[in-house]
Structure formats: structure tokens, C-alpha cells
Design an enzyme around this catalytic site. Structure first.
Site, mmCIF file in Angstrom:
data_model
loop_
_atom_site.group_PDB
_atom_site.id
_atom_site.type_symbol
_atom_site.label_atom_id
_atom_site.label_comp_id
_atom_site.label_asym_id
_atom_site.label_seq_id
_atom_site.Cartn_x
_atom_site.Cartn_y
_atom_site.Cartn_z
ATOM 1 N N LYS A 170 11.465 -1.050 -6.851
ATOM 2 C CA LYS A 170 10.976 -0.858 -5.482
ATOM 3 C C LYS A 170 10.710 -2.221 -4.844
ATOM 4 O O LYS A 170 9.774 -2.914 -5.192
ATOM 5 C CB LYS A 170 9.682 -0.035 -5.433
ATOM 6 C CG LYS A 170 9.412 0.441 -4.005
ATOM 7 C CD LYS A 170 7.969 0.727 -3.685
ATOM 8 C CE LYS A 170 7.184 -0.457 -3.212
ATOM 9 N NZ LYS A 170 7.621 -1.087 -1.951
ATOM 10 N N GLU A 243 1.780 -9.786 -12.451
ATOM 11 C CA GLU A 243 1.776 -11.171 -11.957
ATOM 12 C C GLU A 243 1.106 -11.130 -10.595
ATOM 13 O O GLU A 243 1.686 -10.605 -9.636
ATOM 14 C CB GLU A 243 3.212 -11.694 -11.829
ATOM 15 C CG GLU A 243 4.005 -11.709 -13.125
ATOM 16 C CD GLU A 243 3.499 -12.731 -14.125
ATOM 17 O OE1 GLU A 243 2.683 -13.606 -13.759
ATOM 18 O OE2 GLU A 243 3.914 -12.652 -15.289
ATOM 19 N N CYS A 277 3.324 -17.899 -5.073
ATOM 20 C CA CYS A 277 2.112 -17.511 -5.809
ATOM 21 C C CYS A 277 1.459 -18.739 -6.425
ATOM 22 O O CYS A 277 0.241 -18.789 -6.579
ATOM 23 C CB CYS A 277 2.457 -16.484 -6.874
ATOM 24 S SG CYS A 277 3.825 -16.992 -7.900
ATOM 25 N N GLU A 376 -7.333 -16.560 -1.719
ATOM 26 C CA GLU A 376 -5.921 -16.952 -1.623
ATOM 27 C C GLU A 376 -5.525 -17.020 -0.149
ATOM 28 O O GLU A 376 -5.820 -16.119 0.627
ATOM 29 C CB GLU A 376 -5.059 -15.913 -2.351
ATOM 30 C CG GLU A 376 -3.598 -16.300 -2.380
ATOM 31 C CD GLU A 376 -2.741 -15.312 -3.155
ATOM 32 O OE1 GLU A 376 -2.918 -14.097 -2.991
ATOM 33 O OE2 GLU A 376 -1.882 -15.761 -3.937
HETATM 34 P P1 NAP Z 1 1.409 -6.676 -2.311
HETATM 35 O O1 NAP Z 1 0.900 -6.278 -0.982
HETATM 36 O O2 NAP Z 1 0.527 -6.537 -3.476
HETATM 37 O O3 NAP Z 1 2.765 -5.856 -2.537
HETATM 38 C C1 NAP Z 1 3.590 -6.049 -3.653
HETATM 39 C C2 NAP Z 1 4.457 -4.824 -3.860
HETATM 40 O O4 NAP Z 1 3.621 -3.700 -4.195
HETATM 41 C C3 NAP Z 1 5.231 -4.386 -2.619
HETATM 42 O O5 NAP Z 1 6.477 -3.902 -3.024
HETATM 43 C C4 NAP Z 1 4.356 -3.282 -2.068
HETATM 44 O O6 NAP Z 1 5.027 -2.395 -1.227
HETATM 45 C C5 NAP Z 1 3.913 -2.624 -3.347
HETATM 46 N N1 NAP Z 1 2.739 -1.770 -3.207
HETATM 47 C C6 NAP Z 1 1.721 -1.888 -2.318
HETATM 48 N N2 NAP Z 1 0.822 -0.894 -2.509
HETATM 49 C C7 NAP Z 1 1.287 -0.143 -3.524
HETATM 50 C C8 NAP Z 1 0.823 1.030 -4.184
HETATM 51 N N3 NAP Z 1 -0.305 1.635 -3.828
HETATM 52 N N4 NAP Z 1 1.543 1.529 -5.194
HETATM 53 C C9 NAP Z 1 2.689 0.944 -5.584
HETATM 54 N N5 NAP Z 1 3.204 -0.153 -4.987
HETATM 55 C C10 NAP Z 1 2.500 -0.690 -3.975
HETATM 56 O O7 NAP Z 1 1.886 -8.188 -2.313
HETATM 57 P P2 NAP Z 1 2.748 -8.914 -1.203
HETATM 58 O O8 NAP Z 1 1.907 -9.000 0.024
HETATM 59 O O9 NAP Z 1 4.083 -8.300 -1.116
HETATM 60 O O10 NAP Z 1 2.950 -10.367 -1.873
HETATM 61 C C11 NAP Z 1 1.999 -11.364 -1.808
HETATM 62 C C12 NAP Z 1 1.145 -11.415 -3.050
HETATM 63 O O11 NAP Z 1 1.947 -11.498 -4.218
HETATM 64 C C13 NAP Z 1 0.262 -12.627 -3.114
HETATM 65 O O12 NAP Z 1 -1.028 -12.253 -3.534
HETATM 66 C C14 NAP Z 1 0.905 -13.505 -4.175
HETATM 67 O O13 NAP Z 1 0.043 -14.404 -4.812
HETATM 68 C C15 NAP Z 1 1.443 -12.497 -5.100
HETATM 69 N N6 NAP Z 1 2.540 -13.076 -5.904
HETATM 70 C C16 NAP Z 1 2.318 -13.315 -7.239
HETATM 71 C C17 NAP Z 1 3.308 -13.881 -8.018
HETATM 72 C C18 NAP Z 1 3.100 -14.134 -9.481
HETATM 73 O O14 NAP Z 1 4.086 -14.315 -10.188
HETATM 74 N N7 NAP Z 1 1.894 -14.159 -9.996
HETATM 75 C C19 NAP Z 1 4.532 -14.202 -7.444
HETATM 76 C C20 NAP Z 1 4.726 -13.944 -6.088
HETATM 77 C C21 NAP Z 1 3.718 -13.367 -5.336
HETATM 78 P P3 NAP Z 1 4.945 -2.595 0.374
HETATM 79 O O15 NAP Z 1 5.686 -3.844 0.664
HETATM 80 O O16 NAP Z 1 5.595 -1.403 0.920
HETATM 81 O O17 NAP Z 1 3.491 -2.716 0.718
#
Ligand code: NAP
Ligand code: MG
Length: 484
Positions: A170, A243, A277, A376
Site C-alpha cells: 500500500k 521504521e 527520516c 520531528e
Molecule cells: P504516515 O502518515 O505515518 O503514513 C505512512 C503510510 O501509512 C502511508 O501509506 C499512510 O497512508 C499509511 N497509513 C496511515 N494511517 C494508516 C492506518 N491507520 N492504517 C494503515 N496505514 C496507514 O507517514 P508519512 O506522512 O507518509 O511519512 C512521513 C513519516 O515517515 C515521517 O515521520 C518520517 O520520519 C517517517 N519515515 C521514516 C523512515 C524510516 O526509515 N525510519 C523513512 C521515511 C519516512 P496515507 O498516505 O493514505 O495516509
């Protein structure tokens, strides 16, 4: 329009169509069909049906197919990289590298899968054989964020498939375009082994994480959603690899190569508009070199070329959406209200009113507990803090709920030794930040995650362990009933 890909066929999703937006132009680049809960059920069912045959496929044959995926990625490198630039805003130059790196990830895990056998351990008696076997889990849900749609996907599915699992992917709602287009890259795999369902976290995501036939969730995203996933996974005790977010520190010692440290700082803080990240989000500088470092970083940040990712001269690209940029502008505003000094940036660039651009921003004068130093940011903001010495910097670096990456600039081996032992972070960089290595496990301490991707650990994550005890010669044991 792009559609879902389930059981080797494209399928119109039951959810609403959404437009995919180019962050550099704010224009819709295409429409995507979204999955509803029923589509997710179909995808999981297709994966489940494909699992036994994929699990039983000899590892060498699986390796051949995964090398084929890498090859097709490379054949389409230019078009995939261009699509990534259109939907993420990132520079084409970088995206070409990320496609190649994703292909390498498939090549790497194809071979790990061929060599990873478990082990033989000593048995209680000579007539017996004791084995540690590694088994795939089954259906793995791979949920990916918008900042690195292809790379973070590859870090999950390459090891998952190499270990004999099947996947349902997804992508994030902002960036489903390239991912849905990958169907052609996977088309030589047996139907159902890879399924792609675009859709919202709230609907498709929720169904996926709660589906009883999903054995594992491999997730990259925010800490908040990661915590939610852990709670949802508890019912079935689903396996998790998480992650999550970060607030990565950079420590600059007075003995360091200051020019290298300043350039590394600017690169690590502003790469991909700070939406990495492991972006550098806090910088602690020893007092004797603070003024010099501050001046150099501010100058370098001011000189950065802001523009669209398709322009080869661009260094800093737009943020993903206006709403994400507004969050960062709000953080900057409250920092200003707390008395922070904005050395450069802090605003939308005047000459780029279309596109979600934000000037690279360098800030000083913040207290360690102010929101911008703790939460963050995920945007192009680099706060600088003067510290009395290395020990204070180390203590401040560790005073965070996050622990993803951490960088040290020094030429003093004693400081390196102390830093690598005491820093609470999964990725520790000395004099060269943000470098990942396919063979080096990547992940976080504390609220930055659970488990590791990449390296052997990133393969193990997608396996279950079995201990097999085999009495080869048979016979009745003295400790069985009836007792004498
Ligand atoms: P996010 O809001 O947590 O979303 C990540 C993924 O989860 C998206 O595909 C999102 O779908 C999905 N999602 C959201 N709510 C969900 C639920 N209730 N059930 C299942 N899936 C769900 O993160 P983001 O805003 O896309 O990315 C930014 C974040 O990612 C930052 O905090 C960053 O630090 C972190 N990140 C971490 C790493 C690492 O390796 N540690 C790498 C890159 C990014 P939708 O898009 O439809 O909401
Ligand atoms: Mg989000």
C-alpha cells in the site's frame, strides 16, 4: 489513469479516484483508482493463494526471478525516475540513483535468499539431528510513506519475497503513481505473489493491518501511525517491522574539519527539502567553533539553488504538499515567538509562488526543550545550538524520544569511541552523514522503530524460526511412560 494490481491483473478499485499532484507545479499528473476494503480482501486472498507455491519454489529459482525484477527496473530506469520526480518533487538526478539502488536491493536479497539456510546445532544424542530452519511468514503487508516511495518499498519486498513470502503493497496517498506503474516490473512473478493496492490509510490501510490473513506488517512512516499499528497488530500478534520518525542530531567538535562539517550539515538538513527520516534536525556545536560554523552554514544555505526536480541545476526541491509546508512554517513561527534568531530562510521563496517551496532555514537561540528542538520537523529547517563541550552535546543528543540516525564530526578517536558506544541511535555516522549501506542494518532506537531493514537483519525480519529435533534411529526412550 492507473489501477490496482491484484493477482497479476489490473483492477479498477472500489474507492474514489484521486489525482496525483506534482509538488513543483501543483498540477495533477494523473488519476489513480483507490482500493476499498473489498479490494484489500481480494489482494490478501490472492496473495494467500499464491503463498504455498512461492514458498516451495527453490531459492535459486526465486533468485532468478528477483534478478529479473532488478533487470526490468534498470531497463525502465529513466521513466521510473521521471515519474518519481513528478510525484515526489525530488530531483531527477537523485531519483536515477534511487532506481538503480532499488534494483541493487533486489539483486542483493536474491543472493541472500539463496545462501540463507538456517543452521545445524549440536543434538543431545548422536542418533539425532537438530536444525534451526527459517520459514517465511506468509502474507506481508508493506505500507510505505511518500518521501521515498520506491526505495523504501524495495527494502521491504525484496527481502520479503526472497525469504518466500508474498506481499500486498500500500503506497502513500500522495505518491501512488510510480508504485502502481511497477506492475510491469513484477509481471514475470507468479500471479498473486505481489499485489498493489493504492488507497487511503483510513480505509485500505486499516483493512490491511487488521486482516486476519496478514501475518506481518512492514511499515515505514510516522511514529504516531506506527504506534497505532502496534495496537492493531496485538489482536493477532502480527509480526511487525517499523521504521518510524526521527530527530537526528549532528555533533560538531572543535577539532573537526569545519568546512566538511558545515557542508555535510547543509546537505543532511536540506536534502529532499528536509523530508528524509534521517534528516539532520538538531546541530550541537562546541563553543570555540560555534560562530565560525554558524556563519558558514548560513552562507551555504543561502547559496542553495531552489527549484523543480526536473531542472538539473536544482539543489533544493519543493515539499510534498502545502499542508506539510504549513506545519513547518507554524513551527518556525512559534520558534520566532520564543525568541529564536532566523539566520536565513523561514519563508516561501518570492520567485517560486507556485509549487510547495520553502527556503532552507537556519535557526539559533532555541532552548533544548522548545518544540522545534524536540518534535520531528520533516522540512528544511536546521537549528544550531552552542554547547560547552562534547559531553554536554552527547547528553543533549540522547535526550530525545527518537533514536534513528546520529552524526559526529571529529578527528579524535576517543570521542568516536565514546560516541559509538553511548549514542542511542541505530545508524551512527562519523564524518559522513546519511550514508546507507545495503549490507548494513537500518533502523531506530526508542520511538524511531522496531526491527531493522537492510543487511542480514533485514532478511531475518521476514522469517519465522523453527527448531527441528529429529531422532533418526528411532526407538523407545527411557524417560517415556511407563515409568519403572
Ligand atoms: P504516515 O502518515 O505515518 O503514513 C505512512 C503510510 O501509512 C502511508 O501509506 C499512510 O497512508 C499509511 N497509513 C496511515 N494511517 C494508516 C492506518 N491507520 N492504517 C494503515 N496505514 C496507514 O507517514 P508519512 O506522512 O507518509 O511519512 C512521513 C513519516 O515517515 C515521517 O515521520 C518520517 O520520519 C517517517 N519515515 C521514516 C523512515 C524510516 O526509515 N525510519 C523513512 C521515511 C519516512 P496515507 O498516505 O493514505 O495516509
Ligand atoms: Mg502523514
Amino acid at each position: 489513469m492507473r489501477t490496482l494490481w491484484i493477482n497479476g491483473e489490473s483492477k479498477q478499485g472500489g474507492g474514489p479516484l484521486i489525482g496525483v499532484i506534482d509538488p513543483a507545479t501543483e498540477q495533477v499528473i494523473g488519476e489513480v483508482s483507490q482500493a476499498d476494503a473489498a479490494d484489500v480482501d481480494l489482494a490478501v486472498q490472492a496473495a494467500q493463494a499464491a503463498f504455498p507455491a512461492w514458498r516451495d519454489t527453490p531459492a535459486s529459482a526465486r533468485a532468478g526471478l528477483l534478478h529479473g525484477v532488478a533487470q526490468r527496473m534498470r531497463q525502465s530506469l529513466e521513466s521510473i525516475a521521471t515519474e518519481l520526480t513528478l510525484e515526489t518533487g525530488r530531483t531527477l538526478r537523485k531519483n536515477r540513483g534511487y532506481v538503480e539502488w532499488s534494483a541493487q536491493c533486489f539483486d542483493y536479497y536474491a543472493e541472500i535468499g539463496r545462501h540463507h539456510l538456517g543452521r545445524v546445532i549440536p543434538s543431545p544424542e548422536k542418533s539425532q539431528l537438530s536444525l534451526v530452519l527459517k520459514a517465511p511468514l506468509g502474507v506481508v503487508a508493506c505500507i510505505v510513506p511518500w518521501n521515498y516511495p520506491l526505495l523504501l518499498l524495495s527494502w521491504k519486498i525484496a527481502p520479503a519475497l526472497a525469504a518466500g513470502n508474498v506481499v500486498v503493497i500500500k503506497p502513500a496517498s500522495y505518491t501512488p503513481w510510480t508504485t502502481l506503474g511497477l506492475a510491469q516490473v513484477f509481471e514475470e512473478l507468479p500471479p498473486g505473489v505481489v499485489n498493489i493496492v493504492a488507497g487511503s490509510g483510513r480505509e485500505a490501510g486499516e483493512r490491511l493491518i487488521r486482516h486476519p490473513d496478514v501475518a506481518m506488517i512492514a511499515f515505514t512512516g510516522s511514529t504516531e501511525v506506527g504506534q497505532h499499528l502496534m495496537r492493531a497488530a496485538a489482536d493477532d500478534v502480527k509480526r511487525l517491522n517499523l521504521e518510524l520518525g526521527g530527530k537526528d542530531p549532528l555533533l560538531v567538535c572543535a577539532d573537526a574539519d569545519l568546512e566538511a562539517a558545515a557542508r555535510a550539515c547543509v546537505w543532511g538538513a536540506f536534502l529532499n527539502a528536509g523530508q528524509v527520516c534521517t534528516s539532520i534536525e538538531r546541530v550541537y556545536i562546541e563553543a570555540p567553533v560555534f560562530d565560525q560554523f554558524r556563519e558558514r552554514v548560513s552562507t551555504l544555505a543561502r547559496e542553495l539553488v531552489i527549484g523543480p526536480g526536473m531542472d538539473p541545476t536544482t539543489e533544493v526541491t519543493p515539499m510534498i504538499r502545502a499542508s506539510e509546508r504549513q506545519n513547518v512554517l507554524d513551527q518556525i513561527k512559534s520558534a520566532r515567538e520564543l525568541g529564536a534568531d532566523i539566520l536565513t530562510g523561514g519563508k516561501i521563496p518570492q520567485h517560486l509562488s507556485t509549487g510547495f517551496y520553502l527556503e532552507p532555514t537556519v535557526i539559533t537561540g532555541l532552548e533544548p526543550d522548545s518544540p522545534l528542538m524536540v518534535e520531528e520537523t520533516f522540512g528544511p529547517v536546521c537549528p544550531l545550538v552552542k554547547v560547552t563541550d562534547f559531553d554536554q552535546a552527547l547528553q543533549l543528543a540522547n535526550a530525545s524520544m527518537y533514536g534513528l540516525g546520529a552524526t559526529l564530526f571529529t578527528n579524535d578517536p576517543a570521542k568516536v569511541r565514546k560516541y559509538m558506544n553511548e549514542i542511542e541511535a541505530g545508524n551512527v555516522w562519523i564524518n559522513d552523514p546519511l550514508i546507507d549501506n545495503m549490507a548494513g542494518p537500518f533502523g531506530g532506537f526508542k520511538r524511531s522503530g522496531l526491527g531493522r531493514e537492510l543487511g542480514l537483519e533485514g532478511f531475518e525480519a521476514f522469517t519465522e524460526t523453527k527448531h527441528v529435533h529429529w531422532e533418526i534411529e528411532g526407538g523407545v526412550k527411557s524417560w517415556w511412560y511407563p515409568w519403572e
